[in-house]
Design a protein around this motif. Structure first.
Motif, PDB file in Angstrom:
ATOM      1  N   ASP A 183      -1.918   4.943   2.242  1.00 19.18           N
ATOM      2  CA  ASP A 183      -0.577   5.260   2.733  1.00 19.18           C
ATOM      3  C   ASP A 183      -0.192   4.216   3.778  1.00 19.18           C
ATOM      4  OD1 ASP A 183       1.778   6.233   3.720  1.00 19.18           O
ATOM      5  OD2 ASP A 183       1.041   8.258   4.125  1.00 19.18           O
ATOM      6  N   PRO A 184       0.774   3.352   3.486  1.00 19.92           N
ATOM      7  CA  PRO A 184       1.133   2.290   4.438  1.00 19.92           C
ATOM      8  C   PRO A 184       1.696   2.820   5.751  1.00 19.92           C
ATOM      9  CG  PRO A 184       2.728   2.409   2.649  1.00 19.92           C
ATOM     10  CD  PRO A 184       1.594   3.306   2.269  1.00 19.92           C
ATOM     11  N   LEU A 185       2.124   4.086   5.785  1.00 19.67           N
ATOM     12  CA  LEU A 185       2.688   4.643   7.015  1.00 19.67           C
ATOM     13  C   LEU A 185       1.611   5.132   7.975  1.00 19.67           C
ATOM     14  CD1 LEU A 185       5.709   6.667   5.552  1.00 19.67           C
ATOM     15  CD2 LEU A 185       5.718   4.372   6.552  1.00 19.67           C
ATOM     16  N   THR A 186       0.472   5.531   7.441  1.00 15.61           N
ATOM     17  CA  THR A 186      -0.573   6.099   8.304  1.00 15.61           C
ATOM     18  C   THR A 186      -1.869   5.299   8.300  1.00 15.61           C
ATOM     19  OG1 THR A 186      -1.294   7.541   6.490  1.00 15.61           O
ATOM     20  CG2 THR A 186       0.356   8.426   8.014  1.00 15.61           C
ATOM     21  N   ASP A 187      -2.165   4.601   7.209  1.00 14.75           N
ATOM     22  CA  ASP A 187      -3.426   3.862   7.110  1.00 14.75           C
ATOM     23  C   ASP A 187      -3.270   2.446   7.659  1.00 14.75           C
ATOM     24  OD1 ASP A 187      -4.889   5.918   5.882  1.00 14.75           O
ATOM     25  OD2 ASP A 187      -3.999   5.426   3.934  1.00 14.75           O
ATOM     26  N   PRO A 188      -4.326   1.890   8.248  1.00 14.60           N
ATOM     27  CA  PRO A 188      -4.269   0.509   8.750  1.00 14.60           C
ATOM     28  C   PRO A 188      -4.160  -0.490   7.608  1.00 14.60           C
ATOM     29  CG  PRO A 188      -6.494   1.378   8.914  1.00 14.60           C
ATOM     30  CD  PRO A 188      -5.621   2.532   8.517  1.00 14.60           C
ATOM     31  N   ILE A 189      -3.636  -1.664   7.922  1.00 13.56           N
ATOM     32  CA  ILE A 189      -3.433  -2.694   6.906  1.00 13.56           C
ATOM     33  C   ILE A 189      -4.756  -3.162   6.314  1.00 13.56           C
ATOM     34  CG2 ILE A 189      -3.508  -4.622   8.525  1.00 13.56           C
ATOM     35  CD1 ILE A 189      -1.171  -4.238   5.474  1.00 13.56           C
ATOM     36  N   GLU A 190      -5.851  -2.995   7.058  1.00 13.28           N
ATOM     37  CA  GLU A 190      -7.167  -3.407   6.568  1.00 13.28           C
ATOM     38  C   GLU A 190      -7.663  -2.530   5.422  1.00 13.28           C
ATOM     39  OE1 GLU A 190      -8.986  -3.031  10.461  1.00 13.28           O
ATOM     40  OE2 GLU A 190      -9.618  -5.122  10.327  1.00 13.28           O
ATOM     41  N   SER A 191      -6.971  -1.414   5.170  1.00 14.41           N
ATOM     42  CA  SER A 191      -7.416  -0.498   4.121  1.00 14.41           C
ATOM     43  C   SER A 191      -7.159  -1.033   2.719  1.00 14.41           C
ATOM     44  CB  SER A 191      -6.727   0.866   4.282  1.00 14.41           C
ATOM     45  OG  SER A 191      -7.110   1.480   5.493  1.00 14.41           O
ATOM     46  N   ILE A 192      -6.384  -2.107   2.607  1.00 15.69           N
ATOM     47  CA  ILE A 192      -6.208  -2.749   1.306  1.00 15.69           C
ATOM     48  C   ILE A 192      -6.843  -4.136   1.358  1.00 15.69           C
ATOM     49  CG2 ILE A 192      -4.135  -1.474   0.665  1.00 15.69           C
ATOM     50  CD1 ILE A 192      -2.468  -3.827   1.546  1.00 15.69           C
ATOM     51  N   ILE A 193      -7.324  -4.582   0.208  1.00 18.45           N
ATOM     52  CA  ILE A 193      -8.040  -5.855   0.128  1.00 18.45           C
ATOM     53  C   ILE A 193      -7.044  -7.013   0.158  1.00 18.45           C
ATOM     54  CG2 ILE A 193      -9.695  -7.214  -1.182  1.00 18.45           C
ATOM     55  CD1 ILE A 193     -10.786  -4.575  -0.135  1.00 18.45           C
ATOM     56  N   HIS A 194      -7.308  -7.983   1.035  1.00 19.40           N
ATOM     57  CA  HIS A 194      -6.477  -9.184   1.126  1.00 19.40           C
ATOM     58  C   HIS A 194      -7.300 -10.401   0.703  1.00 19.40           C
ATOM     59  CE1 HIS A 194      -3.219  -7.120   3.311  1.00 19.40           C
ATOM     60  NE2 HIS A 194      -4.199  -6.447   3.897  1.00 19.40           N
ATOM     61  N   ASP A 195      -6.612 -11.535   0.556  1.00 19.97           N
ATOM     62  CA  ASP A 195      -7.332 -12.763   0.219  1.00 19.97           C
ATOM     63  C   ASP A 195      -8.336 -13.121   1.304  1.00 19.97           C
ATOM     64  OD1 ASP A 195      -5.147 -13.209   1.923  1.00 19.97           O
ATOM     65  OD2 ASP A 195      -5.116 -15.342   1.448  1.00 19.97           O
ATOM     66  N   SER A 196      -8.002 -12.815   2.564  1.00 17.93           N
ATOM     67  CA  SER A 196      -8.937 -13.106   3.657  1.00 17.93           C
ATOM     68  C   SER A 196     -10.217 -12.282   3.513  1.00 17.93           C
ATOM     69  CB  SER A 196      -8.272 -12.826   5.005  1.00 17.93           C
ATOM     70  OG  SER A 196      -7.819 -11.482   5.080  1.00 17.93           O
ATOM     71  N   THR A 197     -10.083 -11.050   3.006  1.00 17.30           N
ATOM     72  CA  THR A 197     -11.267 -10.213   2.785  1.00 17.30           C
ATOM     73  C   THR A 197     -12.162 -10.833   1.714  1.00 17.30           C
ATOM     74  OG1 THR A 197      -9.808  -8.315   3.184  1.00 17.30           O
ATOM     75  CG2 THR A 197     -12.034  -7.852   2.402  1.00 17.30           C
ATOM     76  N   ILE A 198     -11.548 -11.262   0.614  1.00 17.69           N
ATOM     77  CA  ILE A 198     -12.313 -11.880  -0.474  1.00 17.69           C
ATOM     78  C   ILE A 198     -13.001 -13.150   0.008  1.00 17.69           C
ATOM     79  CG2 ILE A 198     -12.159 -12.931  -2.759  1.00 17.69           C
ATOM     80  CD1 ILE A 198     -11.754  -9.925  -2.800  1.00 17.69           C
ATOM     81  N   ASN A 199     -12.259 -14.003   0.705  1.00 11.99           N
ATOM     82  CA  ASN A 199     -12.844 -15.257   1.186  1.00 11.99           C
ATOM     83  C   ASN A 199     -13.968 -15.003   2.189  1.00 11.99           C
ATOM     84  OD1 ASN A 199     -11.334 -17.316  -0.213  1.00 11.99           O
ATOM     85  ND2 ASN A 199      -9.561 -16.759   1.015  1.00 11.99           N
ATOM     86  N   TYR A 200     -13.818 -13.958   2.990  1.00 13.64           N
ATOM     87  CA  TYR A 200     -14.872 -13.619   3.955  1.00 13.64           C
ATOM     88  C   TYR A 200     -16.161 -13.244   3.225  1.00 13.64           C
ATOM     89  CZ  TYR A 200     -17.240 -11.392   7.892  1.00 13.64           C
ATOM     90  OH  TYR A 200     -18.156 -11.056   8.864  1.00 13.64           O
ATOM     91  N   VAL A 201     -16.040 -12.402   2.202  1.00 13.72           N
ATOM     92  CA  VAL A 201     -17.220 -11.985   1.440  1.00 13.72           C
ATOM     93  C   VAL A 201     -17.838 -13.180   0.712  1.00 13.72           C
ATOM     94  CG1 VAL A 201     -18.021 -10.551  -0.473  1.00 13.72           C
ATOM     95  CG2 VAL A 201     -16.411  -9.618   1.192  1.00 13.72           C
TER      96      VAL A 201
END
Length: 243
Positions: free
Chosen positions: A120-138
């Protein structure tokens, strides 16, 4: 007599008017032709310059092609004189392996990343969805952990890997990817697992508050495709038009 003279003068006046109008029309037509010829002449000059530049480029490319043909002949002659051609082919295959241009298989891990359930974009933090930065970090964690070959959603990653984010969608080499995001890595399994399980940022992402879903599986046989099966190096190389 006076009437005839008046008629004659009137006739001459009409002829003068007609002559004046004719001269005016001729001058106007000449000016119009000059105005229309101006842009056409400029376009012709521009086209002539472009043609000259293209001819110069053609001569450069022709010379480069002749040089490459000569190099090819030299190499073919060397192959003909070289009895140990197998050694050359072995070196070629080794370089293809290092460049990711050949399919590989071996022990490794299969990792899956997915967004938080019912995000839920209204209540959950933005980190709750996978971004390109998350993929590159892994990916950086896996390389640091000793990964020898890696694929992302079935696409082999190489030195020209390009992973970016456009809105909610992740792109890999310009190809849209959708979750779950699967990363396959060949390398020392225990070391790869260790860098993932001991990383504080991944622990932060997978806590209940953030809710990112992460699974890691061992595999005795991880098969990765070659980069050439799905993509080409050419779009990532700048071709020089001049030597």
């Amino acid at each position: 007599m006076n009437k005839f003279k008046k008629w004659q003068n009137g006739f001459l006046l009409i002829l003068a008017l007609i002559a004046g109008l004719s001269v005016g029309l001729l001058i106007k037509q000449a000016l119009t032709v000059h105005e229309t010829e101006g842009p056409d002449l400029a376009a012709l000059e521009t086209a002539s310059l472009d043609l000259s530049e293209e001819e110069a480029r053609y001569q450069i490319l022709k010379a480069q092609n002749e040089e490459l043909e000569n190099r090819k002949k030299v190499l073919l002659n060397r192959f003909g004189d070289n009895e140990d051609l197998a050694g050359v082919l072995d070196e070629f295959h080794e370089n293809a392996l290092l460049a990711g241009m050949s399919g590989v298989e071996g022990r490794g891990i299969i990792l899956s990343l997915d967004d938080k359930i019912n995000y839920d974009p209204l209540t959950d933090p933005i980190e709750s969805i996978i971004h390109d930065s998350t993929i590159n970090y892994v990916l950086n964690l896996l390389w640091a952990g000793g990964a020898r070959a890696v694929a992302f959603n079935g696409i082999r990653l190489t030195a020209v890997s390009e992973i970016s984010c456009v809105g909610p969608t992740i792109l890999c080499y310009g190809v849209r990817q959708m979750p779950p995001y699967v990363i396959e890595a060949i390398g020392p399994v225990e070391d790869l697992e260790a860098v993932l399980y001991t990383d504080s940022y991944l622990a932060h992402l997978t806590q209940n508050k953030i809710g990112v879903r992460l699974t890691v599986q061992k595999s005795e046989t991880v098969r990765l495709p070659s980069f050439s099966q799905t993509h080409d190096y050419l779009p990532y190389i700048n071709w020089l038009r001049e030597p």
